[in-house]
Design a protein around this motif. Sequence first.
Motif, short mmCIF file in Angstrom:
data_model
loop_
_atom_site.label_atom_id
_atom_site.label_comp_id
_atom_site.label_asym_id
_atom_site.label_seq_id
_atom_site.Cartn_x
_atom_site.Cartn_y
_atom_site.Cartn_z
N THR A 178 0.98 -1.32 0.15
CA THR A 178 -0.32 -0.36 -0.21
C THR A 178 0.98 0.91 0.22
OG1 THR A 178 -1.85 -1.14 1.21
CG2 THR A 178 -1.70 1.55 1.25
N ALA A 179 0.24 2.44 -1.04
CA ALA A 179 1.33 3.46 -1.54
C ALA A 179 0.81 4.40 0.05
CB ALA A 179 1.44 3.48 -2.63
N GLY A 215 -12.71 -17.20 25.70
CA GLY A 215 -12.03 -16.34 24.36
C GLY A 215 -11.62 -14.50 24.97
N SER A 216 -10.69 -14.16 24.44
CA SER A 216 -9.85 -12.36 24.49
C SER A 216 -10.94 -11.87 23.08
CB SER A 216 -9.03 -12.41 25.29
OG SER A 216 -7.88 -13.14 24.14
N THR A 217 -10.30 -10.78 22.76
CA THR A 217 -10.10 -9.77 22.00
C THR A 217 -8.80 -9.45 21.69
OG1 THR A 217 -11.25 -7.98 22.50
CG2 THR A 217 -12.48 -9.54 22.28
N GLN A 218 -8.37 -9.11 20.19
CA GLN A 218 -7.24 -8.02 19.88
C GLN A 218 -7.29 -7.00 18.73
OE1 GLN A 218 -3.75 -8.69 20.48
NE2 GLN A 218 -3.54 -7.10 19.43
N ASP A 219 -6.63 -5.57 19.32
CA ASP A 219 -6.81 -4.90 18.21
C ASP A 219 -6.23 -5.21 16.91
OD1 ASP A 219 -8.92 -3.84 19.42
OD2 ASP A 219 -8.42 -2.23 20.48
N ILE A 220 -6.00 -5.09 15.78
CA ILE A 220 -5.10 -5.55 14.70
C ILE A 220 -6.04 -3.51 14.01
CG2 ILE A 220 -5.00 -5.75 12.90
CD1 ILE A 220 -4.88 -8.50 14.14
N GLY A 221 -4.96 -3.35 13.45
CA GLY A 221 -4.67 -2.07 12.52
C GLY A 221 -4.68 -2.80 11.21
N VAL A 222 -5.75 -1.96 10.61
CA VAL A 222 -5.76 -2.27 8.83
C VAL A 222 -5.53 -1.55 7.78
CG1 VAL A 222 -7.19 -3.74 7.36
CG2 VAL A 222 -6.81 -4.33 9.40
N LEU A 223 -4.21 -1.72 7.65
CA LEU A 223 -3.92 -0.04 6.58
C LEU A 223 -4.89 -0.18 5.04
CD1 LEU A 223 -0.95 2.30 6.23
CD2 LEU A 223 -0.28 0.58 5.26
N VAL A 224 -5.16 0.64 4.76
CA VAL A 224 -5.90 0.77 3.13
C VAL A 224 -5.75 2.23 3.06
CG1 VAL A 224 -7.75 -1.15 4.10
CG2 VAL A 224 -8.28 1.85 4.59
N ASP A 225 -5.85 2.22 1.41
CA ASP A 225 -5.78 3.32 0.59
C ASP A 225 -6.77 4.96 0.74
OD1 ASP A 225 -3.84 2.02 -1.03
OD2 ASP A 225 -5.52 1.51 -2.48
N VAL A 226 -7.65 4.23 1.20
CA VAL A 226 -8.58 5.29 1.64
C VAL A 226 -10.29 5.21 2.49
CG1 VAL A 226 -10.35 5.25 -0.86
CG2 VAL A 226 -10.53 7.41 0.84
N VAL A 227 -11.16 5.02 2.87
CA VAL A 227 -12.07 5.06 4.31
C VAL A 227 -13.51 5.82 2.99
CG1 VAL A 227 -13.58 4.92 5.67
CG2 VAL A 227 -10.91 4.34 5.76
N ASN A 228 -14.23 5.16 2.54
CA ASN A 228 -14.88 5.76 2.02
C ASN A 228 -16.44 5.91 2.02
OD1 ASN A 228 -14.35 2.84 -0.55
ND2 ASN A 228 -14.31 5.44 -1.22
#
Length: 185
Positions: free
Chosen positions: A81-82, A107-120
């Motif tokens: 991703t540029a 169960g537990s949860t994990q936060d993860i960041g997702v790199l994207v070009d643009v959120v519409n």
Amino acid sequence: MSSTQTEPRPGASAAGSDRYLRFTLNGEMYALNIFNVTEILEHRQLTPVPMMPDFIRGVINLRGRVVPVIDLAIRFGRGVTAIARRTCIIIVRIPTPTVTDEEGVTGSTQDIGVLVDVVNKVVRLADDEIEPAPAFGAGIRADYISGMAKRDDGAGDDFVIVLDVSRVLSIADMVNLQNAVAEAS
């Protein structure tokens, strides 16, 4: 016309949310169930972590928590991703099984960041507007897709690929991939 009951789509939330966050990645339109999204951030400097798979671009400090940031383009085998003016990091919360000594799996949860070009935008998609995932032709693993929906913005016959976030960002899958790469090199 008879009515039949259908199983919920894989990746559909327990809350049954019909709202999806639509975003663009390498010119293609994707969507995530808004139930999994906790926030959207402007791109910020990432701290690289040595010896991680390429698709883990680094980590960010999110209010005192270390959050890994995944580049979906790399994860899908579509290049890097540029970073541009509208590049965003979508923070998603996924379930992660943990093992305890006496009670088995919890169960537990994990936060993860997702790199994207643009959120519409956030769109509403009813279950009947989402077709089953194709077995081929989307350019990414079929088990990452929970369905395909027609775009509602007059862009022709293009589809929005609805991702199954629990599979795309599976911690176990990422660890297995990292181990396979390490063994091969």
